[in-house]
Design an enzyme around this catalytic site. Structure first.
Site, PDB file in Angstrom:
ATOM      1  N   HIS A  50       0.845  -1.185   0.000  1.00 38.93           N
ATOM      2  CA  HIS A  50       0.000   0.000   0.000  1.00 38.93           C
ATOM      3  C   HIS A  50       0.892   1.250   0.000  1.00 38.93           C
ATOM      4  O   HIS A  50       2.105   1.163   0.203  1.00 38.93           O
ATOM      5  CB  HIS A  50      -0.938   0.017   1.223  1.00 38.93           C
ATOM      6  CG  HIS A  50      -0.247   0.036   2.540  1.00 38.93           C
ATOM      7  ND1 HIS A  50      -0.126  -1.062   3.348  1.00 38.93           N
ATOM      8  CD2 HIS A  50       0.391   1.037   3.191  1.00 38.93           C
ATOM      9  CE1 HIS A  50       0.536  -0.741   4.444  1.00 38.93           C
ATOM     10  NE2 HIS A  50       0.860   0.523   4.368  1.00 38.93           N
TER      11      HIS A  50
HETATM   12  C1  T46 Z   1       2.570   1.082   7.281  1.00 35.21           C
HETATM   13  C2  T46 Z   1       3.345  -0.110   7.701  1.00 35.21           C
HETATM   14  C3  T46 Z   1       4.782   0.178   7.945  1.00 35.21           C
HETATM   15  C4  T46 Z   1      -5.449   0.329  12.734  1.00 35.21           C
HETATM   16  O1  T46 Z   1      -6.640   0.065  13.027  1.00 35.21           O
HETATM   17  N1  T46 Z   1      -4.835   1.410  13.306  1.00 35.21           N
HETATM   18  C5  T46 Z   1      -3.549   1.749  13.038  1.00 35.21           C
HETATM   19  O2  T46 Z   1      -3.030   2.760  13.565  1.00 35.21           O
HETATM   20  C6  T46 Z   1      -2.816   0.906  12.091  1.00 35.21           C
HETATM   21  C7  T46 Z   1      -1.378   1.233  11.751  1.00 35.21           C
HETATM   22  C8  T46 Z   1      -3.451  -0.162  11.523  1.00 35.21           C
HETATM   23  N2  T46 Z   1      -4.736  -0.450  11.845  1.00 35.21           N
HETATM   24  C9  T46 Z   1      -5.377  -1.619  11.237  1.00 35.21           C
HETATM   25  C10 T46 Z   1      -5.619  -1.493   9.736  1.00 35.21           C
HETATM   26  C11 T46 Z   1      -5.571  -2.929   9.263  1.00 35.21           C
HETATM   27  O3  T46 Z   1      -6.869  -3.487   9.400  1.00 35.21           O
HETATM   28  O4  T46 Z   1      -4.519  -2.734  11.393  1.00 35.21           O
HETATM   29  C12 T46 Z   1      -4.637  -3.609  10.276  1.00 35.21           C
HETATM   30  C13 T46 Z   1      -3.274  -3.930   9.716  1.00 35.21           C
HETATM   31  O5  T46 Z   1      -2.772  -2.784   9.035  1.00 35.21           O
HETATM   32  P1  T46 Z   1      -1.991  -2.946   7.653  1.00 35.21           P
HETATM   33  O6  T46 Z   1      -2.580  -4.018   6.833  1.00 35.21           O
HETATM   34  O7  T46 Z   1      -1.904  -1.616   7.023  1.00 35.21           O
HETATM   35  O8  T46 Z   1      -0.558  -3.432   8.181  1.00 35.21           O
HETATM   36  P2  T46 Z   1       0.861  -3.301   7.486  1.00 35.21           P
HETATM   37  O9  T46 Z   1       1.844  -3.966   8.376  1.00 35.21           O
HETATM   38  O10 T46 Z   1       0.813  -3.719   6.063  1.00 35.21           O
HETATM   39  O11 T46 Z   1       1.148  -1.714   7.484  1.00 35.21           O
HETATM   40  C14 T46 Z   1       1.394  -1.034   8.693  1.00 35.21           C
HETATM   41  C15 T46 Z   1       0.666   0.305   8.688  1.00 35.21           C
HETATM   42  O12 T46 Z   1      -0.723   0.151   8.560  1.00 35.21           O
HETATM   43  C16 T46 Z   1       1.117   1.170   7.578  1.00 35.21           C
HETATM   44  O13 T46 Z   1       0.749   2.500   7.856  1.00 35.21           O
HETATM   45  O14 T46 Z   1       3.078   1.914   6.582  1.00 35.21           O
HETATM   46  O15 T46 Z   1       2.782  -0.798   8.820  1.00 35.21           O
END
Ligand code: T46
Length: 131
Positions: A50
């Site tokens: 993303h």
């Molecule tokens: C990034 C990388 C480095 C929340 O509800 N609140 C939050 O503050 C965050 C960060 C995530 N979430 C939820 C959203 C998704 O349903 O947690 C779930 C996992 O997030 P995501 O799929 O985006 O996870 P990563 O590891 O791919 O990405 C994360 C961060 O979301 C993103 O900002 O840049 O770590």
């Protein structure tokens, strides 16, 4: 458009005692609004896939090793290995990213905005279009 860059944090301590690394708003490229961390990510999993429209971040491997691949709006694709707790990677907005973790890795993210799902671009074609 800002470029990604490595930020070194001041380190206090010595090898006999151990160390403290410090991040203060005055030394960072944005005002901190949120901190989160990811852990227990299996080694065969690639996270990310993303970009963020407005969010800027500093990513720190506070434990273990994290490989980060970015794609920037100009098409450059820099890659980084984070494996020291005293430095981090500044990631500007509109950077498509993917991350792979060693089994013990903990990724700490210092973020410039509160969580907003609408800030995410999770579709690669949309990312290219918005660039
Ligand atoms: C990034 C990388 C480095 C929340 O509800 N609140 C939050 O503050 C965050 C960060 C995530 N979430 C939820 C959203 C998704 O349903 O947690 C779930 C996992 O997030 P995501 O799929 O985006 O996870 P990563 O590891 O791919 O990405 C994360 C961060 O979301 C993103 O900002 O840049 O770590």
């Amino acid at each position: 458009m800002n470029q990604p860059k490595i930020i070194e944090f001041p380190e206090i301590g010595n090898s006999m005692l151990g160390y403290i690394a410090v991040a203060e708003n005055k030394d960072l490229p944005f005002e901190v609004k949120r901190i989160y961390w990811t852990y227990f990510t299996p080694e065969n999993v690639e996270r990310g896939g993303h970009a963020h429209r407005q969010l800027e971040q500093i990513l720190i491997a506070v434990a273990g090793t994290i490989r980060i691949k970015l794609e920037l709006p100009g098409g450059e694709k820099p890659e980084y290995i984070l494996d020291r707790p005293d430095y981090g990677l500044y990631v500007p907005k509109m950077s498509w990213r993917s991350m792979k973790y060693s089994h013990n890795a903990v990724l700490l993210c210092i973020a410039s905005t509160a969580f907003d799902e609408d800030d995410y671009i999770r579709d690669y074609e949309t990312f290219l279009k918005e660039c």
